[in-house]
Design a protein around this motif. Structure first.
Motif, PDB file in Angstrom:
ATOM      1  N   LEU A 277      30.532  12.455 -15.618  1.00  0.00           N
ATOM      2  CA  LEU A 277      31.048  11.472 -14.661  1.00  0.00           C
ATOM      3  C   LEU A 277      31.766  12.153 -13.498  1.00  0.00           C
ATOM      4  O   LEU A 277      31.564  11.796 -12.329  1.00  0.00           O
ATOM      5  N   ALA A 278      32.603  13.135 -13.828  1.00  0.00           N
ATOM      6  CA  ALA A 278      33.352  13.829 -12.781  1.00  0.00           C
ATOM      7  C   ALA A 278      32.421  14.588 -11.846  1.00  0.00           C
ATOM      8  O   ALA A 278      32.591  14.569 -10.621  1.00  0.00           O
ATOM      9  N   LEU A 279      31.412  15.258 -12.407  1.00  0.00           N
ATOM     10  CA  LEU A 279      30.458  15.987 -11.571  1.00  0.00           C
ATOM     11  C   LEU A 279      29.667  15.039 -10.682  1.00  0.00           C
ATOM     12  O   LEU A 279      29.452  15.309  -9.493  1.00  0.00           O
ATOM     13  N   GLY A 280      29.218  13.919 -11.258  1.00  0.00           N
ATOM     14  CA  GLY A 280      28.495  12.935 -10.455  1.00  0.00           C
ATOM     15  C   GLY A 280      29.360  12.384  -9.334  1.00  0.00           C
ATOM     16  O   GLY A 280      28.898  12.213  -8.199  1.00  0.00           O
ATOM     17  N   GLY A 281      30.626  12.107  -9.645  1.00  0.00           N
ATOM     18  CA  GLY A 281      31.542  11.623  -8.609  1.00  0.00           C
ATOM     19  C   GLY A 281      31.756  12.645  -7.514  1.00  0.00           C
ATOM     20  O   GLY A 281      31.786  12.311  -6.324  1.00  0.00           O
ATOM     21  N   ALA A 282      31.889  13.927  -7.902  1.00  0.00           N
ATOM     22  CA  ALA A 282      32.082  14.980  -6.901  1.00  0.00           C
ATOM     23  C   ALA A 282      30.877  15.090  -5.976  1.00  0.00           C
ATOM     24  O   ALA A 282      31.030  15.275  -4.760  1.00  0.00           O
ATOM     25  N   LEU A 283      29.668  14.975  -6.535  1.00  0.00           N
ATOM     26  CA  LEU A 283      28.460  15.061  -5.706  1.00  0.00           C
ATOM     27  C   LEU A 283      28.413  13.917  -4.688  1.00  0.00           C
ATOM     28  O   LEU A 283      27.999  14.108  -3.539  1.00  0.00           O
ATOM     29  N   LEU A 284      28.854  12.726  -5.098  1.00  0.00           N
ATOM     30  CA  LEU A 284      28.868  11.597  -4.165  1.00  0.00           C
ATOM     31  C   LEU A 284      29.929  11.784  -3.090  1.00  0.00           C
ATOM     32  O   LEU A 284      29.702  11.484  -1.908  1.00  0.00           O
ATOM     33  N   VAL A 285      31.110  12.250  -3.488  1.00  0.00           N
ATOM     34  CA  VAL A 285      32.185  12.472  -2.519  1.00  0.00           C
ATOM     35  C   VAL A 285      31.774  13.518  -1.482  1.00  0.00           C
ATOM     36  O   VAL A 285      32.079  13.395  -0.288  1.00  0.00           O
ATOM     37  N   LEU A 286      31.067  14.549  -1.931  1.00  0.00           N
ATOM     38  CA  LEU A 286      30.677  15.648  -1.045  1.00  0.00           C
ATOM     39  C   LEU A 286      29.397  15.367  -0.267  1.00  0.00           C
ATOM     40  O   LEU A 286      29.011  16.183   0.585  1.00  0.00           O
ATOM     41  N   ARG A 287      28.748  14.250  -0.528  1.00  0.00           N
ATOM     42  CA  ARG A 287      27.501  13.943   0.181  1.00  0.00           C
ATOM     43  C   ARG A 287      27.802  13.595   1.637  1.00  0.00           C
ATOM     44  O   ARG A 287      28.639  12.740   1.928  1.00  0.00           O
ATOM     45  N   PRO A 288      27.145  14.248   2.601  1.00  0.00           N
ATOM     46  CA  PRO A 288      27.421  13.966   4.023  1.00  0.00           C
ATOM     47  C   PRO A 288      27.103  12.518   4.390  1.00  0.00           C
ATOM     48  O   PRO A 288      26.239  11.879   3.774  1.00  0.00           O
ATOM     49  N   ALA A 289      27.827  11.995   5.373  1.00  0.00           N
ATOM     50  CA  ALA A 289      27.623  10.616   5.807  1.00  0.00           C
ATOM     51  C   ALA A 289      26.208  10.382   6.312  1.00  0.00           C
ATOM     52  O   ALA A 289      25.643   9.295   6.150  1.00  0.00           O
ATOM     53  N   GLU A 290      25.614  11.395   6.923  1.00  0.00           N
ATOM     54  CA  GLU A 290      24.266  11.270   7.464  1.00  0.00           C
ATOM     55  C   GLU A 290      23.192  11.526   6.414  1.00  0.00           C
ATOM     56  O   GLU A 290      21.986  11.494   6.719  1.00  0.00           O
ATOM     57  N   GLY A 291      23.575  11.761   5.156  1.00  0.00           N
ATOM     58  CA  GLY A 291      22.612  12.019   4.094  1.00  0.00           C
ATOM     59  C   GLY A 291      22.416  13.504   3.871  1.00  0.00           C
ATOM     60  O   GLY A 291      23.002  14.349   4.554  1.00  0.00           O
TER      61      GLY A 291
END
Length: 284
Positions: free
Chosen positions: A121-135
């Motif tokens: 869960l934490a890793l998945g959340g980190a990947l979403l937080v770090l995903r750029p706004a433009e994709g």
């Protein structure tokens, strides 16, 4: 009162980015500010509990606690002062991710199936937080993101060492943590300032000295409030209440800092907080 004490501590840390940025605008870098904050508390503890010095001096594990605590606070304060507050705070709260491995390594705790779920869960959340706004692929946005991550690792180490040193006097543990908050920012700041990476210690001026002392006092009172509340409530309750720091930070960043909470950041933050909540229940 214990709940209010914990909420006060979370409020102080959640809004700390705003006065830290004000101090930085006046020429006081976050490393120097961190040194000042902990110097105040360190002096008070050192003078009121002189016997704690001997305990710290003869206990190498408390030196590790000092280093971890100093890294935690220096990284967090520097990160929220220069980066996107919500991202830095959420990356900081990946702490349960690192705590699983550290508890297995240093405390001999078994890695359970639920611990692996929390890690996922934490890793998945980190990947979403770090995903750029433009994709595109997740990526770190400069030094501030790395500082948030480093602060979380330091926080996890701090918690694990505190558990290993639970038999030590609270005053000795507190003194070690304050000494770390003084010496590590001082040493790191001196090196970076000599290389021109950060500005040197500014000339003494009331415009930054008084706010710095006021904020240092708030941090000290917040630390006392944390110890008061944590000593009177179960660990899992303390952990849950302390997560309100994320809400204080996010709300103030939107209101005072003009930050925008993107859907991916909100989703990632929810996963990270869920992992933290699961970790708190696991300690019940």
């Amino acid at each position: 009162m214990p709940y209010l004490a914990l909420l006060f501590n979370a409020f102080v840390w959640g809004l700390s980015w705003w006065p830290l940025r004000h101090l930085q605008a006046q020429g006081l870098h976050p490393l120097w500010a961190t040194l000042l904050f902990f110097l105040l508390g360190g002096l008070l503890i050192g003078m009121s509990r002189p016997q704690a010095w001997a305990t710290v001096r003869r206990t190498p594990a408390l030196w590790a606690l000092a280093l971890a605590s100093g890294a935690t606070n220096a990284a967090f304060n520097w990160g929220v002062s220069t980066g996107e507050v919500v991202r830095v705070v959420l990356l900081f709260y990946l702490m349960p991710l690192w705590a699983v491995g550290l508890a297995w390594w240093l405390l001999g705790e078994r890695i359970t199936r639920m611990a692996l779920v929390r890690v996922g869960l934490a890793l998945g959340g980190a990947l979403l937080v770090l995903r750029p706004a433009e994709g595109g692929w997740p990526a770190f946005h400069g030094l501030a993101d790395w500082l948030g991550l480093l602060g979380g690792v330091g926080f996890a180490i701090t918690n694990v060492v505190l558990r290993r040193q639970a038999a030590q006097a609270p005053s000795a543990r507190a003194l070690a943590m304050f000494l770390g908050g003084i010496t590590l920012p001082a040493a790191l700041g001196a090196v970076l300032a000599s290389q021109g990476v950060i500005p040197p210690w500014p000339p003494l001026q009331v415009i930054w000295l008084l706010p710095a002392l006021a904020l240092g006092t708030l941090f000290f009172v917040g630390n006392l409030a944390l110890q008061y509340g944590a000593s009177r409530l179960p660990v899992h309750i303390t952990s849950v209440v302390m997560l309100t720091e994320v809400m204080f930070a996010a709300g103030s960043a939107v209101w005072l800092g003009g930050e925008v909470l993107r859907p991916t950041v909100l989703a990632g933050g929810a996963l990270i907080l869920l992992a933290a909540l699961m970790a708190s229940r696991d300690k019940a």
